[in-house]
Design a protein around this motif. Structure first.
Motif, PDB file in Angstrom:
ATOM      1  N   GLY A  48       0.842  -1.268   0.011  1.00 12.46           N
ATOM      2  CA  GLY A  48       0.136   0.010  -0.032  1.00 12.46           C
ATOM      3  C   GLY A  48       0.898   1.131   0.090  1.00 12.46           C
ATOM      4  N   LEU A  49       0.402   2.414  -0.366  1.00 17.24           N
ATOM      5  CA  LEU A  49       0.926   3.620  -0.252  1.00 17.24           C
ATOM      6  C   LEU A  49       1.155   4.097   1.044  1.00 17.24           C
ATOM      7  CD1 LEU A  49      -0.588   5.433  -3.377  1.00 17.24           C
ATOM      8  CD2 LEU A  49       1.873   4.596  -3.252  1.00 17.24           C
ATOM      9  N   PRO A  50       1.982   4.944   1.647  1.00 14.29           N
ATOM     10  CA  PRO A  50       2.200   5.511   2.946  1.00 14.29           C
ATOM     11  C   PRO A  50       1.318   6.650   3.017  1.00 14.29           C
ATOM     12  CG  PRO A  50       4.032   6.237   1.398  1.00 14.29           C
ATOM     13  CD  PRO A  50       3.227   5.177   0.639  1.00 14.29           C
ATOM     14  N   LYS A  51       1.183   7.342   4.187  1.00 12.77           N
ATOM     15  CA  LYS A  51       0.237   8.398   4.559  1.00 12.77           C
ATOM     16  C   LYS A  51       0.597   9.642   3.402  1.00 12.77           C
ATOM     17  CE  LYS A  51      -1.715  11.024   7.966  1.00 12.77           C
ATOM     18  NZ  LYS A  51      -1.828  11.386   9.529  1.00 12.77           N
ATOM     19  N   ILE A  52       1.646   9.729   3.429  1.00 10.91           N
ATOM     20  CA  ILE A  52       2.386  10.556   2.327  1.00 10.91           C
ATOM     21  C   ILE A  52       3.195  10.349   1.362  1.00 10.91           C
ATOM     22  CG2 ILE A  52       3.290  12.994   2.123  1.00 10.91           C
ATOM     23  CD1 ILE A  52       2.856  13.688   4.946  1.00 10.91           C
ATOM     24  N   PRO A  53       2.784   9.671   0.024  1.00 10.21           N
ATOM     25  CA  PRO A  53       3.621   9.172  -0.974  1.00 10.21           C
ATOM     26  C   PRO A  53       4.218  10.072  -1.433  1.00 10.21           C
ATOM     27  CG  PRO A  53       0.982   8.758  -1.143  1.00 10.21           C
ATOM     28  CD  PRO A  53       1.158   9.798  -0.020  1.00 10.21           C
ATOM     29  N   ALA A  54       5.554   9.395  -1.990  1.00  6.33           N
ATOM     30  CA  ALA A  54       6.416  10.082  -2.678  1.00  6.33           C
ATOM     31  C   ALA A  54       5.949  10.700  -3.899  1.00  6.33           C
ATOM     32  CB  ALA A  54       7.593   9.177  -2.924  1.00  6.33           C
ATOM     33  N   ALA A  55       4.864  10.268  -4.498  1.00  6.78           N
ATOM     34  CA  ALA A  55       4.355  10.753  -5.700  1.00  6.78           C
ATOM     35  C   ALA A  55       3.707  12.016  -5.312  1.00  6.78           C
ATOM     36  CB  ALA A  55       3.045   9.825  -6.269  1.00  6.78           C
ATOM     37  N   ASN A  56       3.354  12.516  -4.245  1.00  5.58           N
ATOM     38  CA  ASN A  56       2.796  13.985  -3.883  1.00  5.58           C
ATOM     39  C   ASN A  56       3.896  14.695  -4.094  1.00  5.58           C
ATOM     40  OD1 ASN A  56       0.670  12.497  -3.202  1.00  5.58           O
ATOM     41  ND2 ASN A  56       0.537  12.818  -0.971  1.00  5.58           N
ATOM     42  N   GLY A  57       5.144  14.426  -4.115  1.00 11.71           N
ATOM     43  CA  GLY A  57       6.194  15.585  -4.216  1.00 11.71           C
ATOM     44  C   GLY A  57       6.536  15.540  -5.537  1.00 11.71           C
ATOM     45  N   MET A  58       6.282  14.870  -6.529  1.00 14.39           N
ATOM     46  CA  MET A  58       6.852  15.075  -7.814  1.00 14.39           C
ATOM     47  C   MET A  58       6.200  15.705  -8.851  1.00 14.39           C
ATOM     48  SD  MET A  58       7.579  10.801  -8.354  1.00 14.39           S
ATOM     49  CE  MET A  58       8.381   9.678  -7.090  1.00 14.39           C
ATOM     50  N   ILE A  77       6.757  17.847 -13.072  1.00 17.19           N
ATOM     51  CA  ILE A  77       7.682  18.152 -14.320  1.00 17.19           C
ATOM     52  C   ILE A  77       7.651  19.556 -14.545  1.00 17.19           C
ATOM     53  CG2 ILE A  77       6.305  16.896 -15.815  1.00 17.19           C
ATOM     54  CD1 ILE A  77       8.758  16.402 -17.405  1.00 17.19           C
ATOM     55  N   THR A  78       8.451  20.344 -14.903  1.00 15.94           N
ATOM     56  CA  THR A  78       8.283  21.694 -15.110  1.00 15.94           C
ATOM     57  C   THR A  78       8.228  21.823 -16.609  1.00 15.94           C
ATOM     58  OG1 THR A  78      10.717  22.174 -15.377  1.00 15.94           O
ATOM     59  CG2 THR A  78       9.753  22.513 -13.222  1.00 15.94           C
ATOM     60  N   GLU A  79       7.732  22.929 -17.299  1.00 18.08           N
ATOM     61  CA  GLU A  79       7.642  23.371 -18.752  1.00 18.08           C
ATOM     62  C   GLU A  79       8.887  23.058 -19.468  1.00 18.08           C
ATOM     63  OE1 GLU A  79       5.064  23.716 -21.505  1.00 18.08           O
ATOM     64  OE2 GLU A  79       4.433  24.420 -19.556  1.00 18.08           O
ATOM     65  N   ASP A  80      10.072  23.307 -18.752  1.00 15.56           N
ATOM     66  CA  ASP A  80      11.305  22.999 -19.502  1.00 15.56           C
ATOM     67  C   ASP A  80      11.855  21.668 -19.318  1.00 15.56           C
ATOM     68  OD1 ASP A  80      12.221  23.306 -17.069  1.00 15.56           O
ATOM     69  OD2 ASP A  80      13.237  25.111 -17.268  1.00 15.56           O
ATOM     70  N   GLY A  81      11.208  20.594 -18.591  1.00 14.47           N
ATOM     71  CA  GLY A  81      11.414  19.456 -18.739  1.00 14.47           C
ATOM     72  C   GLY A  81      12.263  18.864 -17.221  1.00 14.47           C
ATOM     73  N   GLU A  82      12.341  19.807 -16.311  1.00 13.56           N
ATOM     74  CA  GLU A  82      13.091  19.661 -15.233  1.00 13.56           C
ATOM     75  C   GLU A  82      12.429  18.701 -14.303  1.00 13.56           C
ATOM     76  OE1 GLU A  82      14.875  21.594 -11.153  1.00 13.56           O
ATOM     77  OE2 GLU A  82      14.045  22.981 -12.658  1.00 13.56           O
ATOM     78  N   ILE A  83      12.652  17.514 -13.736  1.00 12.96           N
ATOM     79  CA  ILE A  83      11.897  16.705 -13.085  1.00 12.96           C
ATOM     80  C   ILE A  83      12.406  16.903 -11.277  1.00 12.96           C
ATOM     81  CG2 ILE A  83      11.956  14.236 -12.244  1.00 12.96           C
ATOM     82  CD1 ILE A  83      12.423  13.536 -15.214  1.00 12.96           C
ATOM     83  N   ILE A  84      11.373  16.772 -10.643  1.00 11.64           N
ATOM     84  CA  ILE A  84      11.158  17.225  -9.335  1.00 11.64           C
ATOM     85  C   ILE A  84      10.608  16.097  -8.524  1.00 11.64           C
ATOM     86  CG2 ILE A  84      10.282  18.759  -7.432  1.00 11.64           C
ATOM     87  CD1 ILE A  84       9.842  20.942  -9.950  1.00 11.64           C
ATOM     88  N   GLY A  85      11.453  15.722  -7.522  1.00  9.10           N
ATOM     89  CA  GLY A  85      11.029  14.626  -6.406  1.00  9.10           C
ATOM     90  C   GLY A  85      11.141  13.203  -6.801  1.00  9.10           C
ATOM     91  N   LEU A  86      11.852  12.920  -7.672  1.00 11.56           N
ATOM     92  CA  LEU A  86      11.907  11.699  -8.141  1.00 11.56           C
ATOM     93  C   LEU A  86      13.356  11.158  -7.558  1.00 11.56           C
ATOM     94  CD1 LEU A  86      11.119   8.995  -9.837  1.00 11.56           C
ATOM     95  CD2 LEU A  86      12.559   9.796 -11.751  1.00 11.56           C
ATOM     96  N   SER A  87      13.389  10.188  -6.951  1.00 10.15           N
ATOM     97  CA  SER A  87      14.936   9.631  -6.374  1.00 10.15           C
ATOM     98  C   SER A  87      15.023   8.045  -6.415  1.00 10.15           C
ATOM     99  CB  SER A  87      14.981  10.069  -4.777  1.00 10.15           C
ATOM    100  OG  SER A  87      13.925   9.329  -4.038  1.00 10.15           O
TER     101      SER A  87
END
Length: 556
Positions: A534-544, A546-556
């Protein structure tokens, strides 16, 4: 220090055609998936079958803790370090699952300056292997339910169907479901559920297959249900083998990418390290062994699960002969094994460290049982003190094993040169006497008991009434002469995740025993093993994002 994704996005990758060319892969043996990813044809093995195989190095670890150990990071860094000292090296890893990636664990591409790239692609859809496995698995499920609906020629008992559906996502509400609701035309109503894709037997089969024909043979043998006479019903009985193999025709080919320092990397397959054997594919390992001087691979979780299954299942089936093992630990994780809470791991504590080192010592003793020489790699943290490192080195020296500090997270391959030199020294001066732990022809109870008493140090094994009945049924079917795949918590040598360090005075309880006839092993389940997380209370997905110029945020 920059985040993993920032470091990965700044990587100066070579076109994958250049990486392949340096390995000696011919142009018609490469199938491109964009500029930086490719699949490698299995024809390489035929062309190079007479070429001597490389040295095979296993990277394993102590029992995992929330403090982190860095097994994959060490694997990647060691391969880069070996290349820096002139050894033609390939790293071989599993593919990450989307479930943990969006859940709590994150991706599986290494970390810091010791990563495989393109990290975002590897952690997300990559080359579509998991999609192919999911599709093949669910095709079989659809054919099975359709068979019931169309008259049930094979006399299948609906309550004895053991084939669920799969999805590569953490989704707890799908663990237990009812299918066939609705009208008469909507199929037979019955209870079922979903597992995560990495728990599919097809995933294990893909990673153990030695050819397309072997893949088809294994798929055909998969047990999906039992008929009303108690006999096994297989995928072959449902005439599903050819269609599944068709869906997997590209997935069986190893994926070639590279590290941040352009060291070649095969990333292929990702079976669960609990319910399955937790190693990358045999095909990727075998191709790598023909293209390099050294191949660095890893097994899932701690050595009690990962290394044991690597030696007893993967190496046994594939005829591999590992030359050395690297066992990864951190001072922080060892102190946690010694009873220190995570909030206090940055403070020197020699008493706790000494208690926790017992966990590492037991793993070293286990590696010795398989006849494979080992070295300890300490993934160094800034909070490690000289007194702690000295104690650790002294304790390991007493076991005849050297400790090498690894700084690949912050320094890349340069931080793994000392470890690389030690691995080369072991391979050149010490002979590996690898042998599996047990005779595969022993009884199921004998094999489970041997693993539990010799690897886990249990006082014995208790089998529930259900487990005993299942063992008798497997023996009746003639499917008992196969390796054992223990499904156990990764956090402890025991089947109780709270027993850290090197526990004694416990027994292992086997609750269920089932056969994975296609994969070729028998699964013994202990404790509560989750095949659909199952997913945790605050899934990592909530912090992911991608910006307009392709910068990815939150993926680790």
């Amino acid at each position: 220090m920059k985040t993993d994704v920032q470091i990965a996005q700044e990587a100066k990758m070579l076109p994958i055609t250049e990486v392949a060319k340096k390995l000696g892969i011919e142009e018609d043996e490469l199938e491109l998936y964009g500029k930086y990813k490719a699949k490698v044809s299995l024809d390489v093995l035929k062309r190079l079958e007479d070429k001597p195989s490389a040295k095979l190095i296993l990277v394993t670890a102590i029992n995992p803790t929330p403090a982190g150990e860095g097994k994959t990071t060490t694997n990647v860094g060691l391969s880069m370090g070996l290349n820096k000292i002139g050894k033609k090296t390939i790293t071989a890893l599993r593919e990450p699952s989307l479930g943990p990636c969006f859940g709590v664990k994150g991706g599986a591409a290494g970390g810091g300056y010791s990563q495989v790239v393109p990290m975002d692609d590897i952690n997300l859809h990559f080359t579509g292997d998991f999609h192919a496995i999911t599709s093949a698995h669910n095709l079989l499920a659809a054919l099975l339910d359709n068979h019931l609906h169309q008259g049930n020629r094979l006399n299948i008992e609906p309550k004895k169907i053991v084939w669920k559906r799969v999805l590569d996502m953490n989704d707890r509400v799908l663990r237990n479901i009812i299918v066939g609701l609705g009208g008469k035309g909507d199929g037979v109503t019955r209870q079922s559920g979903f597992d995560i894709t990495v728990a599919s037997e097809i995933m294990a089969i893909l990673c153990l297959a030695t050819s397309l024909q072997d893949l088809k043979d294994r798929l055909s043998r998969m047990v999906v249900a039992y008929n009303k006479d108690g006999n096994a019903v297989t995928a072959g009985d449902l005439e599903a083998t050819g269609a599944m193999a068709l869906l997997l025709k590209d997935a069986i080919k190893p994926n070639l990418v590279q590290t941040l320092e352009n060291t070649p990397a095969f990333i292929h397959g990702g079976p669960f390290a609990n319910i399955a054997h937790g190693c990358n594919s045999v095909m990727a390992t075998k191709v790598a062994l023909k293209l390099a001087d050294y191949v660095v691979t890893e097994a899932g979780f701690g050595a009690d699960l990962g290394a044991e299954k690597f030696f007893d299942i993967k190496c046994r089936f594939a005829g591999l002969h590992p030359d050395a093992a690297v066992i990864v630990a951190t001072v922080r994780a060892l102190k946690m094994n010694g009873g220190v809470p995570k909030s206090e791991l940055s403070t020197e504590n020699l008493n706790a460290l000494e208690k926790g080192i017992a966990n590492l010592e037991r793993h070293l003793e286990n590696l010795d049982k398989f006849g494979v020489p080992a070295v300890v790699a300490i993934n160094k943290f800034p909070t490690d003190t000289e007194a702690e490192l000295t104690l650790l080195k002294e304790k390991c020296a007493a076991k005849g094993v050297e400790v090498i500090l690894s700084e690949v997270f912050t320094k890349g391959g340069a931080g793994g040169i000392d470890l690389a030199k030690k691995v080369v020294e072991i391979c050149e001066t010490r002979k590996s006497n690898y042998a599996p732990l047990y005779d595969v022809n022993g009884t199921i109870i004998e094999k489970i008991t041997k693993i539990s008493t010799e690897i886990y140090r249990a006082d014995g094994v208790e089998f529930t009434a259900d487990a005993k009945k299942q063992i008798a049924e497997i023996e009746k079917l003639g499917l008992d002469k196969m390796p054992i795949c223990m499904a156990k918590t990764q956090y402890s040598f025991s089947d109780n995740p709270a027993l850290l360090g090197a526990p004694t005075g416990f027994k292992v309880t086997v609750k269920e025993v089932k056969v994975s006839a296609g994969a070729g092993f028998i699964v013994a389940l202990t404790g509560d093993i989750m095949t659909m997380p199952g997913l945790p209370k605050i899934p990592a997905a909530n912090g992911m994002d991608i910006t307009e110029d392709g910068e990815i945020i939150g993926l680790s």
